[in-house]
Scaffold this motif. Structure first.
Motif, PDB file in Angstrom:
ATOM      1  N   SER A 425     -43.948  76.833 -40.892  1.00  0.00           N
ATOM      2  CA  SER A 425     -43.033  75.883 -41.540  1.00  0.00           C
ATOM      3  C   SER A 425     -41.803  75.573 -40.695  1.00  0.00           C
ATOM      4  O   SER A 425     -41.090  74.613 -40.964  1.00  0.00           O
ATOM      5  CB  SER A 425     -42.594  76.403 -42.907  1.00  0.00           C
ATOM      6  OG  SER A 425     -41.918  77.647 -42.810  1.00  0.00           O
ATOM      7  N   THR A 426     -41.560  76.395 -39.653  1.00  0.00           N
ATOM      8  CA  THR A 426     -40.477  76.074 -38.721  1.00  0.00           C
ATOM      9  C   THR A 426     -40.775  74.780 -37.971  1.00  0.00           C
ATOM     10  O   THR A 426     -39.890  73.934 -37.787  1.00  0.00           O
ATOM     11  CB  THR A 426     -40.300  77.215 -37.695  1.00  0.00           C
ATOM     12  OG1 THR A 426     -39.804  78.381 -38.343  1.00  0.00           O
ATOM     13  CG2 THR A 426     -39.332  76.812 -36.584  1.00  0.00           C
ATOM     14  N   ILE A 427     -42.008  74.619 -37.527  1.00  0.00           N
ATOM     15  CA  ILE A 427     -42.376  73.482 -36.682  1.00  0.00           C
ATOM     16  C   ILE A 427     -42.070  72.145 -37.353  1.00  0.00           C
ATOM     17  O   ILE A 427     -41.486  71.255 -36.722  1.00  0.00           O
ATOM     18  CB  ILE A 427     -43.862  73.585 -36.275  1.00  0.00           C
ATOM     19  CG1 ILE A 427     -44.080  74.807 -35.380  1.00  0.00           C
ATOM     20  CG2 ILE A 427     -44.329  72.320 -35.557  1.00  0.00           C
ATOM     21  CD1 ILE A 427     -45.546  75.160 -35.164  1.00  0.00           C
ATOM     22  N   PRO A 428     -42.393  71.932 -38.647  1.00  0.00           N
ATOM     23  CA  PRO A 428     -42.062  70.654 -39.286  1.00  0.00           C
ATOM     24  C   PRO A 428     -40.685  70.647 -39.949  1.00  0.00           C
ATOM     25  O   PRO A 428     -40.258  69.618 -40.468  1.00  0.00           O
ATOM     26  CB  PRO A 428     -43.163  70.492 -40.330  1.00  0.00           C
ATOM     27  CG  PRO A 428     -43.451  71.894 -40.753  1.00  0.00           C
ATOM     28  CD  PRO A 428     -43.303  72.736 -39.505  1.00  0.00           C
ATOM     29  N   GLY A 429     -40.005  71.792 -39.974  1.00  0.00           N
ATOM     30  CA  GLY A 429     -38.661  71.831 -40.532  1.00  0.00           C
ATOM     31  C   GLY A 429     -38.596  71.826 -42.046  1.00  0.00           C
ATOM     32  O   GLY A 429     -37.702  71.214 -42.637  1.00  0.00           O
ATOM     33  N   HIS A 430     -39.503  72.557 -42.690  1.00  0.00           N
ATOM     34  CA  HIS A 430     -39.503  72.602 -44.154  1.00  0.00           C
ATOM     35  C   HIS A 430     -38.740  73.833 -44.647  1.00  0.00           C
ATOM     36  O   HIS A 430     -38.860  74.917 -44.073  1.00  0.00           O
ATOM     37  CB  HIS A 430     -40.930  72.639 -44.689  1.00  0.00           C
ATOM     38  CG  HIS A 430     -41.594  71.302 -44.685  1.00  0.00           C
ATOM     39  ND1 HIS A 430     -42.161  70.739 -45.811  1.00  0.00           N
ATOM     40  CD2 HIS A 430     -41.764  70.380 -43.700  1.00  0.00           C
ATOM     41  CE1 HIS A 430     -42.659  69.550 -45.518  1.00  0.00           C
ATOM     42  NE2 HIS A 430     -42.436  69.309 -44.235  1.00  0.00           N
ATOM     43  N   PRO A 431     -37.968  73.693 -45.723  1.00  0.00           N
ATOM     44  CA  PRO A 431     -37.234  74.851 -46.256  1.00  0.00           C
ATOM     45  C   PRO A 431     -38.195  75.914 -46.757  1.00  0.00           C
ATOM     46  O   PRO A 431     -39.199  75.615 -47.410  1.00  0.00           O
ATOM     47  CB  PRO A 431     -36.413  74.251 -47.402  1.00  0.00           C
ATOM     48  CG  PRO A 431     -37.171  73.026 -47.824  1.00  0.00           C
ATOM     49  CD  PRO A 431     -37.794  72.496 -46.570  1.00  0.00           C
TER      50      PRO A 431
END
Length: 503
Positions: A425-431
């Protein structure tokens, strides 16, 4: 101050409860500070979480906070609360070593913007918390301060890189602590220590000193012992700041209302259909973790309208993360590796070397693949508001192991490959947030990760708070803290073989 229903030990209070008691004059900020200091002095020989102490500063801040309460002055959102500060950001007058021998004697001359914001809201640092060198890796140990073990089992790792903050929270040193996260450094140690770590969407917590400002994979975020407390802290950290290009600021305001994080809205879980995945389709997940996750799902499923096993398309996740992570380390640390190679640890050295192996074409391809990956995630979350997964791919391993070289007999690709559950989830920037959810077959805390739509930080926190309450009512899953009596009686961790020498 008055003492209507005083707690048995103020060090065990959460941030919201302590703040309410302080406002009602039922708890003195001085009493809270002394309780937290006493807890550090009683336990830290065993866990080595607070590596630079600010006890005199905390006492002075507590006296000033008490005077403000008694005079009827306006009180900030965090008035009278101690907090831990990861040794990656500055507290004026205290060391900022980054866990690096090169900066062993570096004393900060001013507060980082995050620390300044916390102080402005009425909080005071209790000290600096330990992290790996330059936050590189998921095991909190370095040549400056040594290792910080897991308070639930002193032979095992507390993960990282915000390991000192997670351990400090689990042990009751402070109700709040700062952390940062690229590949799970807020979430992994929270999972291993039985606390809460929240990675916000890019720009919600401005990174005003991030070297690669236009590549917002790293972010700071709150750590606490409950979701509501993390939200309270986020209400202070989520400030307008044009120094971060990911933080939109118009007329001095951000699109999100920071104060909303301080009082989370109720969410009806029974109206939500969510997704669940045990590995995002690619993370090298231990059989023990898979089994525990499958045991949890039926117990929490009745709270929701439905849980479907599904995942966004994470094709090329390992490649994207590896290249972009290496580029960041290459840009920041290449000069240190070149000029002082004997004083730079193995993880940072390897990341710089990896970065040099990549070509401009490799970087261009990784950035293009990240764009495809991001759009895959947006399509998935058009119909799925939230997704849950294990927080970490494996149960805590011995802290003497620099990193897991294999998982269930299969070799890992790098020192950070075992963090794949988080960097998905870091790669797309999701909380993404980690909350404690029972213990695994090894008797160690197990963390659930909740991921939401990009910029739905308030929604992720609200859903996490509701699920936290559900879990608290399930005897098999309700969180349990470490054995404080055992920690008091434990020998100093500094006497353990390998405390400083770990290569």
């Amino acid at each position: 101050m008055t003492s209507s229903s005083p707690p048995s030990d103020p060090a065990d209070l959460g941030a919201l409860d302590a703040r309410r008691l302080i406002a009602r004059k039922a708890l003195s900020p001085v009493e809270l500070a002394e309780a937290c200091i006493a807890r550090v002095e009683a336990l830290d020989h065993a866990v080595n979480a607070v590596v630079a102490r600010n006890f005199d500063g905390l006492r002075a801040g507590a006296r000033a906070a008490e005077a403000a309460v008694m005079s009827g002055a306006p009180l900030g959102a965090l008035h009278g609360l101690p907090f831990g500060v990861k040794d990656m950001i500055d507290v004026a007058g205290l060391p900022t070593t980054y866990g690096s021998e090169i900066f062993r004697d570096n004393i900060a001359v001013k507060d980082d913007a995050i620390v300044a914001a916390m102080r402005a809201a009425g909080a005071t640092p209790i000290g600096k918390t330990n992290n790996p060198e330059w936050s590189a890796g998921g095991n909190t140990r370095n040549r400056v301060y040594g290792v910080t073990p897991n308070p639930h089992d002193l032979t095992r790792t507390c993960a990282g890189s915000s390991g000192g903050s997670a351990v400090a929270l689990a042990c009751g040193y402070a109700p709040l602590a700062t952390g940062s996260d690229t590949g799970g450094s807020l979430r992994n140690p929270a999972a291993y220590c039985g606390v809460v770590g929240f990675r916000p969407s890019p720009g919600v917590v401005p990174g005003d000193t991030r070297p690669m400002a236009l590549l917002p994979m790293p972010t700071s975020g709150p750590m606490a012992r409950s979701v509501a407390d993390a939200g309270l802290m986020l209400s202070v950290l989520a400030r307008p700041d044009r120094a971060d290009p990911s933080t939109p600021v118009l007329d001095g305001r951000t699109p999100w209302q920071p104060t909303a994080f301080a009082a989370l809205p109720r969410r009806d879980l029974s109206s939500l259909r969510i997704a669940a995945t045990e590995d995002f389709g690619f993370a090298p997940t231990e059989a023990l973790v898979r089994a525990q996750f499958r045991r949890i799902l039926p117990q929490i499923a009745p709270a929701f309208a439905g849980i479907e096993e599904a995942t966004p398309d994470c094709t090329h996740a390992d490649r994207i993360f590896s290249v972009l992570r290496a580029v960041q380390f290459l840009g920041k640390h290449a000069e240190l590796v070149d000029t002082q190679p004997g004083r730079v640890g193995p993880n940072v050295t390897e990341n710089v070397a990896e970065g040099r192996r990549y070509s401009a074409e490799d970087v261009a391809q990784a950035l293009s693949l990240q764009g495809v990956y991001y759009r895959n995630w947006q399509r998935f979350f058009e119909t799925t508001p939230y997704l849950i997964s294990p927080a970490v791919t494996l149960s805590p391993r011995p802290w003497r192991e620099l990193y897991p070289t294999e998982i269930d007999g299969t070799p890992t690709l790098s020192y950070y490959h075992w963090l794949a559950m988080a960097y998905a989830s870091t790669i797309p920037g999701h909380p993404s947030i980690t909350i404690p959810c029972g213990r695994d077959a090894n008797g160690m805390p197990f963390g659930l990760q909740i991921v939401g739509r990009r910029n739905d930080d308030l929604g992720v926190l609200a859903v996490a708070a509701e699920l936290e309450a559900v879990i608290a009512g399930l005897p098999d899953l309700a969180p349990r803290g470490p054995d404080l009596a055992a920690l008091r009686a434990a020998p100093p961790i500094s006497a353990a073989e390998g405390f400083l020498n770990f290569e």
